[in-house]
Design a protein around this motif. Structure first.
Motif, PDB file in Angstrom:
ATOM      1  N   GLN A   8       1.219  -1.158  -0.132  1.00  0.00           N
ATOM      2  CA  GLN A   8      -0.373  -0.193  -0.063  1.00  0.00           C
ATOM      3  C   GLN A   8       1.154   1.304  -0.008  1.00  0.00           C
ATOM      4  O   GLN A   8       0.243   2.154  -0.588  1.00  0.00           O
ATOM      5  N   MET A   9       1.595   1.204   0.944  1.00  0.00           N
ATOM      6  CA  MET A   9       2.907   2.138   0.908  1.00  0.00           C
ATOM      7  C   MET A   9       3.342   2.550   0.015  1.00  0.00           C
ATOM      8  O   MET A   9       3.527   4.115  -1.064  1.00  0.00           O
ATOM      9  N   PHE A  10       3.645   1.628  -1.226  1.00  0.00           N
ATOM     10  CA  PHE A  10       4.620   1.839  -2.423  1.00  0.00           C
ATOM     11  C   PHE A  10       4.582   1.978  -3.878  1.00  0.00           C
ATOM     12  O   PHE A  10       5.618   1.755  -4.592  1.00  0.00           O
ATOM     13  N   GLN A  11       3.779   1.234  -3.645  1.00  0.00           N
ATOM     14  CA  GLN A  11       3.147  -0.078  -4.844  1.00  0.00           C
ATOM     15  C   GLN A  11       3.238   1.804  -6.256  1.00  0.00           C
ATOM     16  O   GLN A  11       2.625   1.663  -7.191  1.00  0.00           O
ATOM     17  N   LEU A  12       2.592   3.239  -5.630  1.00  0.00           N
ATOM     18  CA  LEU A  12       2.399   3.696  -6.554  1.00  0.00           C
ATOM     19  C   LEU A  12       3.329   4.978  -5.916  1.00  0.00           C
ATOM     20  O   LEU A  12       3.099   6.400  -6.947  1.00  0.00           O
ATOM     21  N   GLY A  13       4.099   4.424  -5.237  1.00  0.00           N
ATOM     22  CA  GLY A  13       5.316   5.912  -4.991  1.00  0.00           C
ATOM     23  C   GLY A  13       6.528   5.537  -6.806  1.00  0.00           C
ATOM     24  O   GLY A  13       5.917   5.166  -7.793  1.00  0.00           O
ATOM     25  N   ARG A  14       6.665   7.192  -6.816  1.00  0.00           N
ATOM     26  CA  ARG A  14       7.924   7.519  -7.766  1.00  0.00           C
ATOM     27  C   ARG A  14       8.624   8.444  -7.085  1.00  0.00           C
ATOM     28  O   ARG A  14       8.588   9.169  -6.305  1.00  0.00           O
ATOM     29  N   LEU A  15       9.662   8.744  -7.825  1.00  0.00           N
ATOM     30  CA  LEU A  15      10.125   9.656  -8.015  1.00  0.00           C
ATOM     31  C   LEU A  15       9.889  10.912  -7.876  1.00  0.00           C
ATOM     32  O   LEU A  15       8.898  11.304  -9.548  1.00  0.00           O
ATOM     33  N   SER A  16      10.377  11.813  -7.375  1.00  0.00           N
ATOM     34  CA  SER A  16       9.691  13.168  -7.584  1.00  0.00           C
ATOM     35  C   SER A  16      10.730  14.514  -7.575  1.00  0.00           C
ATOM     36  O   SER A  16      10.844  15.440  -7.211  1.00  0.00           O
ATOM     37  N   GLY A  17      12.157  13.944  -7.309  1.00  0.00           N
ATOM     38  CA  GLY A  17      12.497  15.249  -7.722  1.00  0.00           C
ATOM     39  C   GLY A  17      14.520  15.154  -8.320  1.00  0.00           C
ATOM     40  O   GLY A  17      14.568  14.021  -9.043  1.00  0.00           O
ATOM     41  N   ALA A  74      24.100   9.087  -2.838  1.00  0.00           N
ATOM     42  CA  ALA A  74      22.958   9.877  -3.101  1.00  0.00           C
ATOM     43  C   ALA A  74      21.650  10.548  -2.024  1.00  0.00           C
ATOM     44  O   ALA A  74      21.127   9.654  -1.794  1.00  0.00           O
ATOM     45  N   ASN A  75      21.160  11.057  -2.883  1.00  0.00           N
ATOM     46  CA  ASN A  75      19.177  11.863  -2.174  1.00  0.00           C
ATOM     47  C   ASN A  75      18.483  11.470  -2.972  1.00  0.00           C
ATOM     48  O   ASN A  75      18.692  12.527  -3.810  1.00  0.00           O
ATOM     49  N   VAL A  76      17.582  10.806  -2.789  1.00  0.00           N
ATOM     50  CA  VAL A  76      16.352  10.889  -4.009  1.00  0.00           C
ATOM     51  C   VAL A  76      15.441  10.660  -3.981  1.00  0.00           C
ATOM     52  O   VAL A  76      14.894  10.362  -2.820  1.00  0.00           O
ATOM     53  N   PRO A  77      15.153  11.904  -4.372  1.00  0.00           N
ATOM     54  CA  PRO A  77      13.183  11.790  -3.724  1.00  0.00           C
ATOM     55  C   PRO A  77      12.710  11.208  -3.878  1.00  0.00           C
ATOM     56  O   PRO A  77      12.484  10.732  -5.669  1.00  0.00           O
ATOM     57  N   PHE A  78      11.605  11.176  -3.404  1.00  0.00           N
ATOM     58  CA  PHE A  78      10.288  10.098  -4.066  1.00  0.00           C
ATOM     59  C   PHE A  78       8.964  11.027  -3.228  1.00  0.00           C
ATOM     60  O   PHE A  78       8.898  11.254  -1.933  1.00  0.00           O
ATOM     61  N   LEU A  79       7.993  10.464  -3.932  1.00  0.00           N
ATOM     62  CA  LEU A  79       6.970  10.071  -3.034  1.00  0.00           C
ATOM     63  C   LEU A  79       6.103   9.073  -3.042  1.00  0.00           C
ATOM     64  O   LEU A  79       5.844   7.573  -3.793  1.00  0.00           O
ATOM     65  N   PHE A  80       5.306   8.717  -1.821  1.00  0.00           N
ATOM     66  CA  PHE A  80       4.639   7.173  -1.646  1.00  0.00           C
ATOM     67  C   PHE A  80       3.698   7.495  -0.971  1.00  0.00           C
ATOM     68  O   PHE A  80       3.464   8.559  -0.113  1.00  0.00           O
ATOM     69  N   ASN A  81       2.811   6.579  -0.649  1.00  0.00           N
ATOM     70  CA  ASN A  81       1.625   6.700   0.459  1.00  0.00           C
ATOM     71  C   ASN A  81       1.952   6.472   1.382  1.00  0.00           C
ATOM     72  O   ASN A  81       1.830   5.140   2.204  1.00  0.00           O
TER      73      ASN A  81
END
Length: 138
Positions: free
Chosen positions: A83-92, A105-112
């Protein structure tokens, strides 16, 4: 190191030389429930934090559940990960830094995030070990 992981018709080619590929592997695992890929994403030196260790341990949790049967707690952990990560995506944009000779490396992302939308914008910190990127802190 590159490896192909497949379940059903979807295949993911992991490229440990690319920080985006490493973080996207987490989303792939949640989308396909192909958790095997998670076992090779954590810092091989074991210096990563507990949150990333938990992410990487999803692979062994699913294997144990498949082999010995699960209980409500293991099912809940697996479902929560999906539920938390199935719709996650990189954001920046990825940012890089070097501290005492170690590259990060710092990789920004969006998740639930279960705590709400205000906590859904996150950054995964990766560490570089011998040219490959691994989860370090989340």
């Amino acid at each position: 190191m590159k490896g192909a992981y497949a379940q059903s018709a979807k295949t993911y080619v992991l490229d440990l030389k690319d920080p985006k590929s490493v973080v996207n592997a987490m989303f792939y695992a949640a989308q396909t429930k192909d958790f095997e890929i998670l076992q090779c994403l954590c810092d091989p030196f074991g210096e990563n934090d507990g949150d990333t260790r938990n992410l990487c341990s999803m692979s062994s949790l699913l294997a144990q559940t498949s082999q010995y049967g699960g209980n409500a707690a293991t099912e809940q952990a697996i479902n929560q990960f999906v539920q938390m990560f199935q719709l996650g995506r990189l954001s920046g944009s990825i940012t890089f830094e070097e501290i005492e000779g170690v590259k990060y490396a710092n990789v920004p992302f969006l998740f639930n995030h279960p705590g709400g939308e205000n906590r859904s914008n996150e950054s995964m910190q990766l560490v570089n070990r011998y040219g490959n990127w691994y989860f370090f802190s989340f």
